[in-house]
Design a protein around this motif. Structure first.
Motif, PDB file in Angstrom:
ATOM      1  N   HIS A  89      12.417   9.225 -24.611  1.00 31.09           N
ATOM      2  CA  HIS A  89      11.287   8.390 -25.019  1.00 31.09           C
ATOM      3  C   HIS A  89      10.086   9.260 -25.401  1.00 31.09           C
ATOM      4  O   HIS A  89       9.403   8.993 -26.406  1.00 31.09           O
ATOM      5  N   ILE A  90       9.822  10.310 -24.631  1.00 32.13           N
ATOM      6  CA  ILE A  90       8.707  11.201 -24.944  1.00 32.13           C
ATOM      7  C   ILE A  90       8.984  11.958 -26.237  1.00 32.13           C
ATOM      8  O   ILE A  90       8.089  12.134 -27.079  1.00 32.13           O
ATOM      9  N   ALA A  91      10.219  12.408 -26.429  1.00 33.46           N
ATOM     10  CA  ALA A  91      10.571  13.111 -27.664  1.00 33.46           C
ATOM     11  C   ALA A  91      10.449  12.184 -28.873  1.00 33.46           C
ATOM     12  O   ALA A  91      10.029  12.614 -29.958  1.00 33.46           O
ATOM     13  N   GLY A  92      10.797  10.902 -28.691  1.00 34.41           N
ATOM     14  CA  GLY A  92      10.636   9.943 -29.787  1.00 34.41           C
ATOM     15  C   GLY A  92       9.181   9.760 -30.175  1.00 34.41           C
ATOM     16  O   GLY A  92       8.848   9.650 -31.364  1.00 34.41           O
ATOM     17  N   GLY A 144      15.465  23.608 -28.083  1.00 32.32           N
ATOM     18  CA  GLY A 144      16.149  24.585 -27.248  1.00 32.32           C
ATOM     19  C   GLY A 144      15.903  24.276 -25.790  1.00 32.32           C
ATOM     20  O   GLY A 144      15.026  23.477 -25.444  1.00 32.32           O
ATOM     21  N   PHE A 145      16.656  24.921 -24.911  1.00 33.56           N
ATOM     22  CA  PHE A 145      16.507  24.678 -23.474  1.00 33.56           C
ATOM     23  C   PHE A 145      16.641  25.987 -22.711  1.00 33.56           C
ATOM     24  O   PHE A 145      17.211  26.963 -23.201  1.00 33.56           O
ATOM     25  N   ASP A 146      16.076  25.987 -21.497  1.00 28.61           N
ATOM     26  CA  ASP A 146      16.077  27.195 -20.680  1.00 28.61           C
ATOM     27  C   ASP A 146      17.303  27.227 -19.767  1.00 28.61           C
ATOM     28  O   ASP A 146      18.228  26.425 -19.906  1.00 28.61           O
ATOM     29  N   GLU A 147      17.294  28.145 -18.785  1.00 26.67           N
ATOM     30  CA  GLU A 147      18.474  28.404 -17.967  1.00 26.67           C
ATOM     31  C   GLU A 147      18.611  27.481 -16.766  1.00 26.67           C
ATOM     32  O   GLU A 147      19.559  27.636 -15.993  1.00 26.67           O
ATOM     33  N   GLY A 181      19.340  14.023 -24.331  1.00 22.55           N
ATOM     34  CA  GLY A 181      18.511  12.864 -24.639  1.00 22.55           C
ATOM     35  C   GLY A 181      17.483  13.166 -25.711  1.00 22.55           C
ATOM     36  O   GLY A 181      17.199  12.313 -26.566  1.00 22.55           O
ATOM     37  N   VAL A 182      16.913  14.359 -25.696  1.00 24.78           N
ATOM     38  CA  VAL A 182      15.917  14.743 -26.699  1.00 24.78           C
ATOM     39  C   VAL A 182      16.536  14.765 -28.091  1.00 24.78           C
ATOM     40  O   VAL A 182      15.980  14.198 -29.051  1.00 24.78           O
ATOM     41  N   ALA A 183      17.690  15.397 -28.232  1.00 27.08           N
ATOM     42  CA  ALA A 183      18.341  15.483 -29.540  1.00 27.08           C
ATOM     43  C   ALA A 183      18.732  14.101 -30.054  1.00 27.08           C
ATOM     44  O   ALA A 183      18.586  13.802 -31.248  1.00 27.08           O
ATOM     45  N   SER A 184      19.235  13.246 -29.180  1.00 22.52           N
ATOM     46  CA  SER A 184      19.618  11.896 -29.583  1.00 22.52           C
ATOM     47  C   SER A 184      18.426  11.100 -30.089  1.00 22.52           C
ATOM     48  O   SER A 184      18.512  10.400 -31.111  1.00 22.52           O
ATOM     49  N   ALA A 185      17.295  11.201 -29.400  1.00 26.02           N
ATOM     50  CA  ALA A 185      16.097  10.463 -29.823  1.00 26.02           C
ATOM     51  C   ALA A 185      15.583  10.961 -31.164  1.00 26.02           C
ATOM     52  O   ALA A 185      15.138  10.163 -32.007  1.00 26.02           O
ATOM     53  N   LEU A 186      15.620  12.267 -31.388  1.00 25.31           N
ATOM     54  CA  LEU A 186      15.141  12.814 -32.652  1.00 25.31           C
ATOM     55  C   LEU A 186      16.030  12.391 -33.818  1.00 25.31           C
ATOM     56  O   LEU A 186      15.529  12.016 -34.890  1.00 25.31           O
ATOM     57  N   ARG A 187      17.340  12.429 -33.618  1.00 24.12           N
ATOM     58  CA  ARG A 187      18.247  11.992 -34.683  1.00 24.12           C
ATOM     59  C   ARG A 187      18.075  10.509 -34.968  1.00 24.12           C
ATOM     60  O   ARG A 187      18.092  10.081 -36.131  1.00 24.12           O
ATOM     61  N   ALA A 192       8.742  21.492 -32.851  1.00 22.76           N
ATOM     62  CA  ALA A 192       9.726  22.098 -31.949  1.00 22.76           C
ATOM     63  C   ALA A 192       9.518  21.531 -30.554  1.00 22.76           C
ATOM     64  O   ALA A 192       8.395  21.199 -30.164  1.00 22.76           O
ATOM     65  N   ILE A 193      10.617  21.412 -29.824  1.00 18.66           N
ATOM     66  CA  ILE A 193      10.585  20.939 -28.443  1.00 18.66           C
ATOM     67  C   ILE A 193      11.406  21.901 -27.594  1.00 18.66           C
ATOM     68  O   ILE A 193      12.567  22.183 -27.900  1.00 18.66           O
ATOM     69  N   MET A 194      10.790  22.396 -26.533  1.00 19.34           N
ATOM     70  CA  MET A 194      11.464  23.272 -25.587  1.00 19.34           C
ATOM     71  C   MET A 194      11.636  22.535 -24.267  1.00 19.34           C
ATOM     72  O   MET A 194      10.656  22.080 -23.670  1.00 19.34           O
ATOM     73  N   VAL A 195      12.871  22.385 -23.823  1.00 23.36           N
ATOM     74  CA  VAL A 195      13.150  21.781 -22.518  1.00 23.36           C
ATOM     75  C   VAL A 195      13.084  22.889 -21.475  1.00 23.36           C
ATOM     76  O   VAL A 195      13.926  23.792 -21.456  1.00 23.36           O
TER      77      VAL A 195
END
Length: 492
Positions: free
Chosen positions: A132-135, A183-186, A196-202, A231-234
């Motif tokens: 929701h936030i990424a959207g 992208g995401f961290d370790e 969830g972020v990628a799905s909302a953006l698509r 860009a969004i970094m998780v």
């Protein structure tokens, strides 16, 4: 939010049709009985209204029955509901348990920080909330896009279509939706959140470029390299291991901070938003590691032999520095530190103490600690003493002033107050301490360096760049002009 119950009072008239006879009741004589007292008007319910409630975060009302059922089921939203005390006809045992839950429950903090979003994984941020936030962020990117169109192509009536003209004009990868690097961290929670972020953006028509496992500094480089709009970094960097969150970048790798776009994301979430495009977006992968390493090769050369110890929990940063130091006369050793919140300004911090003891036990020229965000850093001299950030800034500013004719610098207010003697010709401006303002002030003032008391050092590359690896390169280059120890060079 509740609707009020409206009551109207009406009086039953003695002369109504329900009474027989043409005389009033008081006029009918009854032998042996005293007259009756005047009758009081009887209340009659003319109009009723149902009582409604509204759960926190929802924009529609619910009935009292649903409200009580959610209370009885211990719905998480009821913990912050202003109507949680209205328990109706719930059993005393259920009410008692609700009260105990409220006592033991710790109030949640605001998920939005000065530099992004942070919260405990699942308890405060899950895949749905992150989506929701990424959207909302993607809607902000859509608003910043200029309107585009395709001019109609005129062809002769009997012309044979060429190979290029026979192709369809529409291409999903080249749609007008914004391109967003992710992208995401370790941290173990990051792969779930990035899904969830990628799905909302698509779903919102964005062209997603997935870097996979990365670090914020590499994400910023890839965004500039690909000329993306956002860009969004998780990441849960600078917080405990149970935390996750989102960091945002706008065009040209500009950070999104308080006062520079972060409030707009909150407003979009609060107001609500729909899909910006009916056409779904696309997703592809990109691996920037080799290009990222290659850009720093020019900075790691002509260095004096130094023995360096670095504490860092990021595998990609360690691999990058090992690759850059392969052909250098320097010796590099590593100290493992966990993903946790630490204070680089506090010499009593456990990780800082660990680094100091390690430097004291060996023959090192300097030490460095890199935060989980791959940008913030702290330095130690050869004795293991933690160096104040303003001394490191002053050391870098002297080195940059010797290389550049424009001696323009930007510092936060706290760092400026610790500068007692400013050399003639230096032009120092101020930023408010956020990453976004550091970036903007460097562009606005055409500065060669931006420093802060928090350990972030900015240098003017293709765009303003904050990267711990680049900071280390400038420190080593400045140390290579002298054979004196680090502490002695700082005191000069």
């Amino acid at each position: 939010m509740k609707k009020q119950i409206h009551w109207e009072m009406n009086t039953i008239s003695p002369k109504s049709e329900s009474h027989t006879g043409n005389k009033e009741t008081s006029e009918i004589p009854i032998p042996g009985l005293s007259p009756l007292p005047p009758q009081q008007p009887l209340p009659v319910l003319m109009q009723t209204a149902e009582l409604f409630f509204q759960c926190p975060g929802e924009d529609y009302p619910i009935s009292k029955a649903i409200h009580l059922s959610r209370l009885a089921a211990f719905n998480p939203k009821c913990r912050e509901c202003p109507h949680r005390e209205e328990t109706g006809n719930l059993s005393p045992q259920t009410v008692k348990r609700l009260q105990q839950t409220q006592i033991k429950r710790v109030s949640t903090h605001d998920l939005f920080t000065n530099e992004g979003v942070r919260g405990v994984y699942l308890n405060e941020i899950n895949r749905t909330q992150a989506a929701h936030i990424a959207g909302a962020f993607s809607n902000m990117l859509w608003e910043s896009l200029p309107l585009k169109g395709i001019a109609p192509q005129k062809t002769a009536p009997h012309a044979i279509p060429t190979r290029d003209q026979s192709r369809p004009l529409f291409n999903t990868e080249k749609s007008r939706g914004p391109s967003v690097v992710i992208g995401f961290d370790e941290r173990p929670s990051s792969p779930d959140i990035i899904t969830g972020v990628a799905s909302a953006l698509r779903r919102n028509g964005c062209r997603v470029i997935d870097l996979g496992l990365t670090v914020p500094a590499m994400l910023s480089f890839a965004m500039t390299h690909l000329q993306a709009q956002g860009a969004i970094m998780v990441t849960g960097s600078q917080y405990g291991p149970s935390y996750t969150g989102l960091d945002f970048l706008r065009e040209n790798s500009q950070p999104v901070s308080t006062g520079q776009g972060l409030e707009k994301i909150q407003d979009i979430i609060q107001i609500g938003f729909g899909r910006a495009s009916r056409q779904p977006g696309s997703q592809r992968t990109f691996h920037p590691l080799e290009s990222y390493r290659a850009q720093y090769s020019k900075h790691f050369h002509a260095l004096r032999p130094l023995k360096i110890s670095i504490a860092c929990s990021l595998r990609l940063v360690r691999e990058t520095l090992n690759s850059l130091f392969e052909k250098l006369p320097c010796q590099l050793s590593w100290i493992d530190i966990p993903h946790q919140k630490r204070d680089l300004l506090n010499s009593s911090d456990p990780d800082v103490l660990k680094m100091s003891r390690h430097l004291q036990s060996g023959d090192f020229d300097l030490g460095m600690m890199i935060e989980d965000d791959s940008r913030c850093s702290a330095f130690f001299d050869q004795t293991g003493s933690l160096l104040p950030h303003h001394l490191v800034s002053q050391f870098l500013m002297k080195a940059m002033a010797a290389e550049h004719a424009e001696k323009v610098f930007v510092l936060d207010q706290e760092t400026q107050e610790k500068f007692t003697d400013i050399p003639a010709g230096w032009n120092i401006h101020t930023h408010n301490g956020t990453l976004a303002d550091s970036y903007l002030q460097m562009q606005k003032q055409q500065a060669v360096y931006v420093g802060s008391q928090t350990g972030y050092h900015w240098f003017h590359e293709t765009v303003p760049t904050c990267d711990a690896i680049l900071t280390l390169a400038h420190v080593l280059a400045a140390l290579s002009f002298s054979d004196a120890p680090f502490s002695e060079v700082l005191s000069q």
